[in-house]
Design a protein around this motif. Structure first.
Motif, PDB file in Angstrom:
ATOM      1  N   TRP A   6       0.820  -1.221   0.000  1.00 43.51           N
ATOM      2  CA  TRP A   6       0.000   0.000   0.000  1.00 43.51           C
ATOM      3  C   TRP A   6       0.848   1.263   0.000  1.00 43.51           C
ATOM      4  CZ3 TRP A   6       0.246   3.808   3.631  1.00 43.51           C
ATOM      5  CH2 TRP A   6       0.849   3.500   4.841  1.00 43.51           C
ATOM      6  N   TRP A   7       2.015   1.210   0.677  1.00 47.31           N
ATOM      7  CA  TRP A   7       2.824   2.426   0.723  1.00 47.31           C
ATOM      8  C   TRP A   7       3.499   2.720  -0.622  1.00 47.31           C
ATOM      9  CZ3 TRP A   7       3.776  -2.009   3.566  1.00 47.31           C
ATOM     10  CH2 TRP A   7       4.919  -2.739   3.239  1.00 47.31           C
ATOM     11  N   VAL A   8       3.772   1.675  -1.402  1.00 46.26           N
ATOM     12  CA  VAL A   8       4.304   1.865  -2.753  1.00 46.26           C
ATOM     13  C   VAL A   8       3.219   2.468  -3.645  1.00 46.26           C
ATOM     14  CG1 VAL A   8       5.290   0.727  -4.766  1.00 46.26           C
ATOM     15  CG2 VAL A   8       5.931  -0.039  -2.477  1.00 46.26           C
ATOM     16  N   GLU A   9       1.993   1.947  -3.514  1.00 47.12           N
ATOM     17  CA  GLU A   9       0.872   2.485  -4.281  1.00 47.12           C
ATOM     18  C   GLU A   9       0.654   3.961  -3.947  1.00 47.12           C
ATOM     19  OE1 GLU A   9      -0.805   1.422  -6.667  1.00 47.12           O
ATOM     20  OE2 GLU A   9      -0.474  -0.738  -6.732  1.00 47.12           O
ATOM     21  N   LYS A  10       0.843   4.294  -2.684  1.00 45.38           N
ATOM     22  CA  LYS A  10       0.655   5.682  -2.245  1.00 45.38           C
ATOM     23  C   LYS A  10       1.644   6.596  -2.972  1.00 45.38           C
ATOM     24  CE  LYS A  10      -1.356   8.341   0.976  1.00 45.38           C
ATOM     25  NZ  LYS A  10      -2.796   8.377   1.300  1.00 45.38           N
ATOM     26  N   TRP A  11       2.873   6.141  -3.110  1.00 50.21           N
ATOM     27  CA  TRP A  11       3.889   6.929  -3.790  1.00 50.21           C
ATOM     28  C   TRP A  11       3.600   7.027  -5.289  1.00 50.21           C
ATOM     29  CZ3 TRP A  11       7.534  10.312  -2.700  1.00 50.21           C
ATOM     30  CH2 TRP A  11       8.520  10.597  -3.643  1.00 50.21           C
ATOM     31  N   LEU A  12       3.187   5.919  -5.898  1.00 51.72           N
ATOM     32  CA  LEU A  12       2.902   5.920  -7.334  1.00 51.72           C
ATOM     33  C   LEU A  12       1.671   6.771  -7.658  1.00 51.72           C
ATOM     34  CD1 LEU A  12       3.631   2.193  -8.278  1.00 51.72           C
ATOM     35  CD2 LEU A  12       5.101   4.192  -8.577  1.00 51.72           C
ATOM     36  N   ILE A  39      22.337   5.170  -5.572  1.00 51.26           N
ATOM     37  CA  ILE A  39      21.505   5.972  -4.676  1.00 51.26           C
ATOM     38  C   ILE A  39      22.016   5.766  -3.261  1.00 51.26           C
ATOM     39  CG2 ILE A  39      19.218   6.237  -3.636  1.00 51.26           C
ATOM     40  CD1 ILE A  39      17.959   5.515  -6.253  1.00 51.26           C
ATOM     41  N   GLU A  40      22.190   6.845  -2.521  1.00 54.77           N
ATOM     42  CA  GLU A  40      22.577   6.743  -1.125  1.00 54.77           C
ATOM     43  C   GLU A  40      21.880   7.833  -0.324  1.00 54.77           C
ATOM     44  OE1 GLU A  40      26.679   7.549  -0.373  1.00 54.77           O
ATOM     45  OE2 GLU A  40      26.828   9.064  -1.948  1.00 54.77           O
ATOM     46  N   PHE A  41      21.865   7.644   0.986  1.00 52.57           N
ATOM     47  CA  PHE A  41      21.254   8.629   1.868  1.00 52.57           C
ATOM     48  C   PHE A  41      22.323   9.304   2.715  1.00 52.57           C
ATOM     49  CE2 PHE A  41      17.547   6.137   0.830  1.00 52.57           C
ATOM     50  CZ  PHE A  41      16.537   7.087   0.779  1.00 52.57           C
ATOM     51  N   LYS A  42      22.228  10.608   2.784  1.00 50.06           N
ATOM     52  CA  LYS A  42      23.062  11.387   3.687  1.00 50.06           C
ATOM     53  C   LYS A  42      22.116  12.033   4.679  1.00 50.06           C
ATOM     54  CE  LYS A  42      26.896  12.141   0.492  1.00 50.06           C
ATOM     55  NZ  LYS A  42      27.791  13.133  -0.155  1.00 50.06           N
ATOM     56  N   GLN A  43      21.977  11.360   5.825  1.00 49.13           N
ATOM     57  CA  GLN A  43      20.963  11.701   6.817  1.00 49.13           C
ATOM     58  C   GLN A  43      19.586  11.585   6.155  1.00 49.13           C
ATOM     59  OE1 GLN A  43      22.218  15.498   8.462  1.00 49.13           O
ATOM     60  NE2 GLN A  43      23.747  14.489   9.752  1.00 49.13           N
ATOM     61  N   SER A  44      18.810  12.660   6.070  1.00 49.82           N
ATOM     62  CA  SER A  44      17.461  12.551   5.509  1.00 49.82           C
ATOM     63  C   SER A  44      17.408  12.923   4.027  1.00 49.82           C
ATOM     64  CB  SER A  44      16.493  13.444   6.285  1.00 49.82           C
ATOM     65  OG  SER A  44      16.890  14.799   6.217  1.00 49.82           O
ATOM     66  N   GLN A  45      18.552  13.188   3.424  1.00 47.52           N
ATOM     67  CA  GLN A  45      18.590  13.572   2.016  1.00 47.52           C
ATOM     68  C   GLN A  45      19.055  12.422   1.133  1.00 47.52           C
ATOM     69  OE1 GLN A  45      21.710  16.287   0.367  1.00 47.52           O
ATOM     70  NE2 GLN A  45      19.998  17.617  -0.188  1.00 47.52           N
ATOM     71  N   LEU A  46      18.348  12.226   0.018  1.00 42.53           N
ATOM     72  CA  LEU A  46      18.754  11.215  -0.966  1.00 42.53           C
ATOM     73  C   LEU A  46      19.694  11.871  -1.972  1.00 42.53           C
ATOM     74  CD1 LEU A  46      16.529   8.694  -2.848  1.00 42.53           C
ATOM     75  CD2 LEU A  46      17.965  10.252  -4.143  1.00 42.53           C
ATOM     76  N   VAL A  47      20.790  11.174  -2.264  1.00 42.48           N
ATOM     77  CA  VAL A  47      21.757  11.655  -3.246  1.00 42.48           C
ATOM     78  C   VAL A  47      21.980  10.537  -4.270  1.00 42.48           C
ATOM     79  CG1 VAL A  47      24.088  12.540  -3.643  1.00 42.48           C
ATOM     80  CG2 VAL A  47      22.889  13.104  -1.513  1.00 42.48           C
ATOM     81  N   ALA A  48      21.902  10.878  -5.551  1.00 38.18           N
ATOM     82  CA  ALA A  48      22.042   9.854  -6.598  1.00 38.18           C
ATOM     83  C   ALA A  48      22.848  10.389  -7.769  1.00 38.18           C
ATOM     84  CB  ALA A  48      20.664   9.408  -7.074  1.00 38.18           C
ATOM     85  N   TYR A 138      10.729   7.234  -9.778  1.00 39.95           N
ATOM     86  CA  TYR A 138      10.252   5.873 -10.023  1.00 39.95           C
ATOM     87  C   TYR A 138      11.129   4.832  -9.334  1.00 39.95           C
ATOM     88  CZ  TYR A 138       6.628   7.335 -13.227  1.00 39.95           C
ATOM     89  OH  TYR A 138       5.492   7.895 -13.748  1.00 39.95           O
ATOM     90  N   GLN A 139      12.422   5.098  -9.266  1.00 36.61           N
ATOM     91  CA  GLN A 139      13.309   4.165  -8.577  1.00 36.61           C
ATOM     92  C   GLN A 139      12.963   4.096  -7.093  1.00 36.61           C
ATOM     93  OE1 GLN A 139      15.565   2.350 -10.247  1.00 36.61           O
ATOM     94  NE2 GLN A 139      16.100   1.220  -8.406  1.00 36.61           N
ATOM     95  N   LEU A 140      12.512   5.229  -6.549  1.00 41.61           N
ATOM     96  CA  LEU A 140      12.118   5.255  -5.134  1.00 41.61           C
ATOM     97  C   LEU A 140      10.967   4.293  -4.855  1.00 41.61           C
ATOM     98  CD1 LEU A 140      12.214   8.862  -3.603  1.00 41.61           C
ATOM     99  CD2 LEU A 140      13.260   6.764  -2.734  1.00 41.61           C
TER     100      LEU A 140
END
Length: 268
Positions: A6-12, A39-48, A138-140
């Motif tokens: 359901w959480w994936v559907e919510k994002w889509l 893709i990596e996370f630096k604290q709460s930020q996504l960096v790709a 979409y990768q998220l």
């Protein structure tokens, strides 16, 4: 039809609500073609890093508004008050009721629209989202499917921090001395435990394979009924015995497995 969480559907659904469909479609193709290098996370930020038409990949950053320590303190308190929520989170599942936990505390776990998602890309395209950012969107969705805690991380808390705060909250609740939300909100990492250098483990063998010498943390032991009304026998399937014997044994074990959890919950 693909059966997504359901959480994936919510994002889509959030992506589908975006007005400029062609931009997102180009990003989806980019993601499918393997242009997202990492893709990596630096604290709460996504960096790709996303490979574009240039030799050097473009750098994409993405974030949501992180909740404050106080906000997280109230959220953790609400989570810990419901054993079933804590149990599901501890096994890496995201219960559908989790949205109500945030709403109850005046927050929204998921963004309302794409304008709530802060994103930047180093490519020359001034449109936002460009195809590199859209590819990350979409990768998220795939990443959310693998790890539902990513949405929490985008809001300022990773999996380890949430589970540690839940452990502390439940431990104090069981002791009859619950912590204030303001205190829980400041818990961001587990305490450092001293290694027992004098203790030697016995060599691994079939005789001690199932032994566990450390004490279990009672605050994380939550006995709840099966969410899908299934027991271990439903998961494992029929026992490979002659038909009549198999039927008799399965009926007996099913009765045992259905009775024991109820008895345990009554005692506790």
């Amino acid at each position: 039809m693909i059966n997504r969480q359901w959480w994936v559907e919510k994002w889509l659904e959030l992506l589908d609500s975006y007005r400029y469909k062609k931009r997102l479609e180009r990003g989806r193709n980019y993601a499918r073609e393997g242009n997202i290098l990492n893709i990596e996370f630096k604290q709460s930020q996504l960096v790709a890093n996303v490979q574009g038409t240039e030799e050097k990949p473009y750098r994409v950053t993405l974030s949501l508004d992180a909740f404050s320590d106080e906000d997280w303190g109230y959220v953790i308190t609400t989570m810990s008050e419901k054993a079933i929520l804590a149990a599901q989170l501890l096994v890496g599942d995201m219960p559908s009721e989790i949205e109500q936990v945030f709403i109850k505390n005046g927050l929204s776990l998921f963004p309302f629209n794409l304008t709530d998602v802060k994103s930047r890309c180093t490519c020359p395209d001034k449109a936002n989202p460009c195809k590199h950012i859209a590819a990350i969107y979409y990768q998220l969705g795939d990443r959310f499917s693998e790890d539902p805690f990513i949405i929490f991380q985008l809001r300022g808390r990773n999996k380890e921090q949430i589970l540690e705060a839940l452990r502390v909250a439940r431990s104090h609740q069981l002791s009859g001395k619950p912590l204030q939300p303001e205190v829980l909100g400041k818990i961001k990492s587990p305490p450092k435990r001293k290694a027992n250098v004098n203790k030697t483990s016995a060599p691994l063998s079939i005789d001690n394979f199932w032994e566990y010498e450390e004490a279990l943390d009672s605050s994380l032991v939550v006995i709840v009924p099966s969410i899908e009304n299934k027991n271990i026998l439903d998961v494992l399937g029929d026992i490979p015995l002659p038909y009549n014997d198999s039927q008799t044994v399965m009926q007996y074990l099913t009765q045992v497995y259905n009775t024991v959890p109820k008895e345990v919950m009554t005692v506790n």
